[in-house]
Scaffold this active site. Sequence first.
Site, mmCIF file in Angstrom:
data_model
loop_
_atom_site.group_PDB
_atom_site.id
_atom_site.type_symbol
_atom_site.label_atom_id
_atom_site.label_comp_id
_atom_site.label_asym_id
_atom_site.label_seq_id
_atom_site.Cartn_x
_atom_site.Cartn_y
_atom_site.Cartn_z
ATOM 1 N N GLU A 230 -4.934 -0.857 -9.028
ATOM 2 C CA GLU A 230 -3.853 0.360 -9.251
ATOM 3 C C GLU A 230 -2.661 -0.401 -9.570
ATOM 4 O O GLU A 230 -1.937 -1.343 -8.879
ATOM 5 C CB GLU A 230 -3.690 1.212 -8.203
ATOM 6 N N ASN B 209 -5.063 5.819 -2.045
ATOM 7 C CA ASN B 209 -4.766 5.909 -0.706
ATOM 8 C C ASN B 209 -3.952 7.184 -0.377
ATOM 9 O O ASN B 209 -4.278 7.547 0.904
ATOM 10 C CB ASN B 209 -3.707 4.947 -0.090
ATOM 11 N N SER C 116 0.790 -1.137 -0.154
ATOM 12 C CA SER C 116 -0.198 -0.014 0.004
ATOM 13 C C SER C 116 0.950 1.226 -0.095
ATOM 14 O O SER C 116 0.583 2.437 -0.609
ATOM 15 C CB SER C 116 -1.027 0.014 1.247
ATOM 16 N N HIS D 107 -1.953 -3.284 -6.804
ATOM 17 C CA HIS D 107 -2.532 -2.741 -5.505
ATOM 18 C C HIS D 107 -4.022 -2.922 -5.724
ATOM 19 O O HIS D 107 -4.780 -2.328 -6.510
ATOM 20 C CB HIS D 107 -2.254 -1.172 -5.353
#
Length: 282
Positions: free
Chosen positions: A152, A190, A119, A140
Amino acid sequence: MSIQTVGIIGAGTMGNGIAQACAVSGVNVVMVDISDAAVAKGLATVSGSLDRLIKKEKITEADKAAALARITISTSYDDLQVAQLVIEAATENFDLKVKIVKQLDAMLAPEAIIASNTSSISITKLAAVTTRADRFIGMHFFNPVPMMALVEIIRGLQTSDATHAAVHDLSTRLGKSPITVKNSPGFVVNRILVPMINEAFFVLAEGVATAKDIDAGMMLGCNQPIGPLALADMIGLDVCVAVMDVYLQEFGDSKYRACPLLKEMVAAGQLGRKTGHGVYTY
Ligand SMILES: NC(=O)c1ccc[n+]([C@@H]2O[C@H](COP(=O)([O-])OP(=O)(O)OC[C@H]3O[C@@H](n4cnc5c(N)ncnc54)[C@H](O)[C@@H]3O)[C@@H](O)[C@H]2O)c1
């Protein structure tokens, strides 16, 4: 390169979710963790999740059996040699991930691709510790993996076009809608999401509103399907703090400091759903 077998490192929340997404899409899986108990738990989670899909009439008993038959579990990295792609989904820790990707690099077929589901760790940095930086990429996935459409795909500075194309193709075969992102702390989603969650903890700590009202506000006012505090409980409060710490370090900007309340709750072991207690009690 067409990917037929995917290796997965880590049978936890993300690892078993990725395993399920692959297996139901006809892709073979070798899922590896450090103990027999961990891989067995990961497989049991997949089985339970498939049972829920049967109940909802999304898949049949035969689909479940076929998906489970595509998953091999193991505690030995040697069993990953059949994979064209290995996705690392182990605990979020830089030193651990460096150790794992070096280990994979040393034993996988030369043409195999290594992906990390990290992450917050730099894909460029992880790629650089291998001898196959052009065949290293970020994938991701989002939690829960079988339900969430987004992947992602993160290109490190060294990632080749062929590696990107192979992973993009696989993501589409898994029924996902990939977006391509340049390596940068937090990537896209994120980078925006975790500071918003952190801000929700500042709002809570300041007593501006109750947890329930903060979550209701963001759901009703911004059309979010889940409030930021409930989402923090799902992600894990420890993961949220670790991600903020990486942004703080990488960008050197104090706007990324983790909220003291969030850190205090982590210190108390109130990590969210996985410990039965976070902002809410489960
Ligand atoms: N949880 C999320 O919402 C989420 C979302 C996107 C990405 N991620 C990322 O995915 C990765 C995994 O997160 P998670 O939530 O699944 O964690 P988790 O704690 O649920 O699972 C991690 C697993 O890795 C295993 N592991 C540790 N060292 C290992 C090793 N050397 N070899 C094999 N397995 C090993 C652990 O035993 C554990 O089962 C992290 O990098 C995290 O940042 C998490």
